[in-house]
Scaffold this motif. Structure first.
Motif, short mmCIF file in Angstrom:
data_model
loop_
_atom_site.label_atom_id
_atom_site.label_comp_id
_atom_site.label_asym_id
_atom_site.label_seq_id
_atom_site.Cartn_x
_atom_site.Cartn_y
_atom_site.Cartn_z
N ALA A 1 0.82 -1.20 0.00
CA ALA A 1 0.00 0.00 0.00
C ALA A 1 0.86 1.26 0.00
O ALA A 1 0.57 2.24 -0.71
N VAL A 2 1.93 1.24 0.80
CA VAL A 2 2.83 2.40 0.84
C VAL A 2 3.53 2.58 -0.50
O VAL A 2 3.69 3.71 -0.98
N ILE A 3 3.95 1.48 -1.13
CA ILE A 3 4.59 1.55 -2.44
C ILE A 3 3.67 2.22 -3.44
O ILE A 3 4.08 3.09 -4.23
N TYR A 4 2.40 1.83 -3.47
CA TYR A 4 1.45 2.45 -4.40
C TYR A 4 1.32 3.94 -4.12
O TYR A 4 1.22 4.75 -5.05
N ALA A 5 1.31 4.33 -2.84
CA ALA A 5 1.19 5.74 -2.50
C ALA A 5 2.41 6.53 -2.94
O ALA A 5 2.30 7.63 -3.51
N VAL A 6 3.60 5.97 -2.71
CA VAL A 6 4.84 6.69 -3.03
C VAL A 6 5.06 6.74 -4.54
O VAL A 6 5.53 7.76 -5.07
N GLU A 7 4.71 5.68 -5.27
CA GLU A 7 5.04 5.59 -6.69
C GLU A 7 3.93 6.06 -7.61
O GLU A 7 4.12 6.11 -8.83
N TYR B 1 6.95 7.46 9.29
CA TYR B 1 8.00 6.45 9.21
C TYR B 1 7.99 5.67 7.90
O TYR B 1 9.04 5.40 7.32
N ALA B 2 6.81 5.26 7.41
CA ALA B 2 6.75 4.39 6.23
C ALA B 2 7.25 5.10 4.98
O ALA B 2 8.02 4.54 4.19
N CYS B 3 6.81 6.34 4.78
CA CYS B 3 7.27 7.10 3.61
C CYS B 3 8.77 7.35 3.69
O CYS B 3 9.48 7.28 2.68
N ALA B 4 9.26 7.65 4.90
CA ALA B 4 10.69 7.89 5.07
C ALA B 4 11.50 6.65 4.72
O ALA B 4 12.57 6.74 4.10
N ILE B 5 11.01 5.48 5.11
CA ILE B 5 11.72 4.24 4.78
C ILE B 5 11.68 3.98 3.28
O ILE B 5 12.71 3.65 2.66
N ALA B 6 10.51 4.12 2.66
CA ALA B 6 10.38 3.86 1.22
C ALA B 6 11.31 4.74 0.41
O ALA B 6 11.88 4.30 -0.60
N GLU B 7 11.47 5.99 0.82
CA GLU B 7 12.28 6.94 0.05
C GLU B 7 13.78 6.69 0.18
O GLU B 7 14.57 7.30 -0.53
#
Length: 441
Positions: free
Chosen positions: A142-148, A352-358
């Protein structure tokens, strides 16, 4: 890497992108709903599947099953992340939802120990293992879809994902509250605990049906030329530091969820708090996080994600001892304490999640995020209730669970100094910096 204060602004989402974010948000929601429901009814599940003659308290065995299920997330998250980087986000994100939903539904109808004997707890463990394997890719996906999906304010988009997660948590706490209000304790132990799993399974099947409309994320489709044949090899060869940073950062969120959601009902009942009041206070906690999470996510985009996260770690270290001393001595209003806990937790939950993904490039982002989040979340979420229970019983300090929170918050604080985000690949394409991508092959 570059500092996370740099963002791409003023890019509007299309209708298709908004739909993708909405559908993707159901992934993390299903994961958290299942975890919360199990935590709320851990005592009842323990008494249904583990007889007292085993010599170990049924609730302890129930928490052990919770730990086993979350341990399998470590394997499932890494495996699904690898598939997501190699073959695409959509196929992994869709198939995992169906298997997890069926497993949740089966737990809701699983006969008790009295009916099946030793096969009942064995099947419970098997279903929890299956859930863990599949749910390991849900929230990271879900986070990947949000970030990408878009590059305007990615933190806010991740905040939307976690808002959906907390709405699911509100639903879980509401079901818990309703069950506690409308059923007697005997009825809750007999069948009331099953309601949450049945609702979760049906919602999971609905999520699977909706996810079939998803397409690949914009950034993954754009950067097809930099995908690696074996993403895990690249991840552990070149990005170990980022993985360790992500694990430490996620541990704070995992510990707070494990303590305030799963362990708290059992813990507060030992302090003679009324179950209905506990359920009401936990609903306040989740509602407060939901109300604040978009604000902290926006602050992460506006200021600096790692600075907002760092503030959350400091507040957690200071607040945890105060909270446990207050509830131990019955010196403060319980809903007010949980409201304060929700505000403190929202700083880490929103960033935290967005910071990790980036921290990861697109070719290993799913693998990196899934590995870091699943280890960082699963271990504390599974072990924090067990560790808190053991600490309280062995030391006879009823406020001993605060030590678990302080330890994880300290690790996360140290990790926050290493949070730097990479330049976004799709943005690089738009700017004509294709040579930067070639260097990352």
């Amino acid at each position: 890497m570059i500092d996370d204060s740099l963002t791409v602004r003023n890019v509007r989402l299309s209708a298709r992108q908004r739909w993708m974010i909405f559908v993707a948000s159901t992934g993390g929601a299903l994961e958290v709903f299942d975890f919360a429901v199990y935590g709320f009814f851990a005592q009842s599940i323990g008494r249904e599947f583990f007889p007292a003659r085993m010599g170990v308290p049924p609730e302890t065995l129930s928490f052990a099953v919770l730990a086993v299920g979350y341990t399998s997330r470590l394997v499932g998250g890494t495996f699904l992340g690898r598939l997501g980087d190699k073959y695409g986000r959509r196929v992994v994100f869709t198939s995992s939802a169906m298997i997890a939903a069926v497993s949740t539904l089966l737990i809701g109808i699983l006969p008790s120990y009295e009916s099946l004997g030793i096969a009942a707890p064995a099947l419970l463990v098997l279903l929890r293992l299956t859930q863990g394997l599949c749910l390991g890719g849900e929230l990271p996906g879900a986070v990947i879809y949000a970030v990408e999906t878009a590059h305007a304010k990615p933190g806010v988009l991740c905040g939307v994902v976690f808002l959906a997660v907390n709405i699911a948590l509100i639903l879980a706490t509401s079901i818990n509250l309703g069950v506690q209000v409308f059923f007697t304790p005997e009825h809750v132990r007999a069948f009331g605990w099953r309601i949450g799993f049945l609702v979760g399974g049906l919602l999971g099947l609905l999520s699977f049906a909706v996810r079939r409309t998803l397409v690949e994320t914009d950034e993954y489709a754009t950067t097809i030329g930099i995908r690696h044949q074996e993403p895990l090899t690249i991840l552990f060869r070149n990005h170990v530091a980022a993985v360790l940073t992500g694990i430490a950062a996620a541990s704070l969120v995992g510990a707070s969820s494990g303590l305030f959601v799963a362990h708290m009902p059992v813990y507060l009942q030992t302090l003679h708090y009324d179950p209905q009041k506990i359920a009401h206070a936990q609903t306040v906690y989740v509602a407060t996080i939901s109300a604040c999470i978009l604000t902290t996510a926006y602050l992460g985009d506006l200021l600096s994600r790692r600075f907002v996260f760092m503030l959350g770690t400091v507040l957690s270290v200071l607040f945890a001892p105060f909270f446990y001393v207050a509830v131990t001595r019955h010196q403060a209003n319980l809903p007010l304490l949980f409201l304060m806990a929700g505000v403190v937790a929202s700083f880490a939950n929103g960033t935290y999640a967005c910071a990790i993904a980036e921290m990861f490039p697109v070719d290993v982002r799913f693998s990196g995020l899934a590995t870091a989040m699943n280890i960082g979340l699963a271990v504390p979420m599974a072990m924090a209730p067990l560790a808190a229970s053991i600490l309280a019983s062995r030391t006879h300090w009823t406020f001993a669970p605060a030590l678990v929170m302080v330890l994880c918050a300290t690790f996360a604080f140290v990790a926050s100094f290493q949070m730097k985000r990479r330049r976004r690949e799709a943005v690089d394409f738009k700017m004509g910096n294709e040579s930067l991508l070639q260097e990352r092959k």
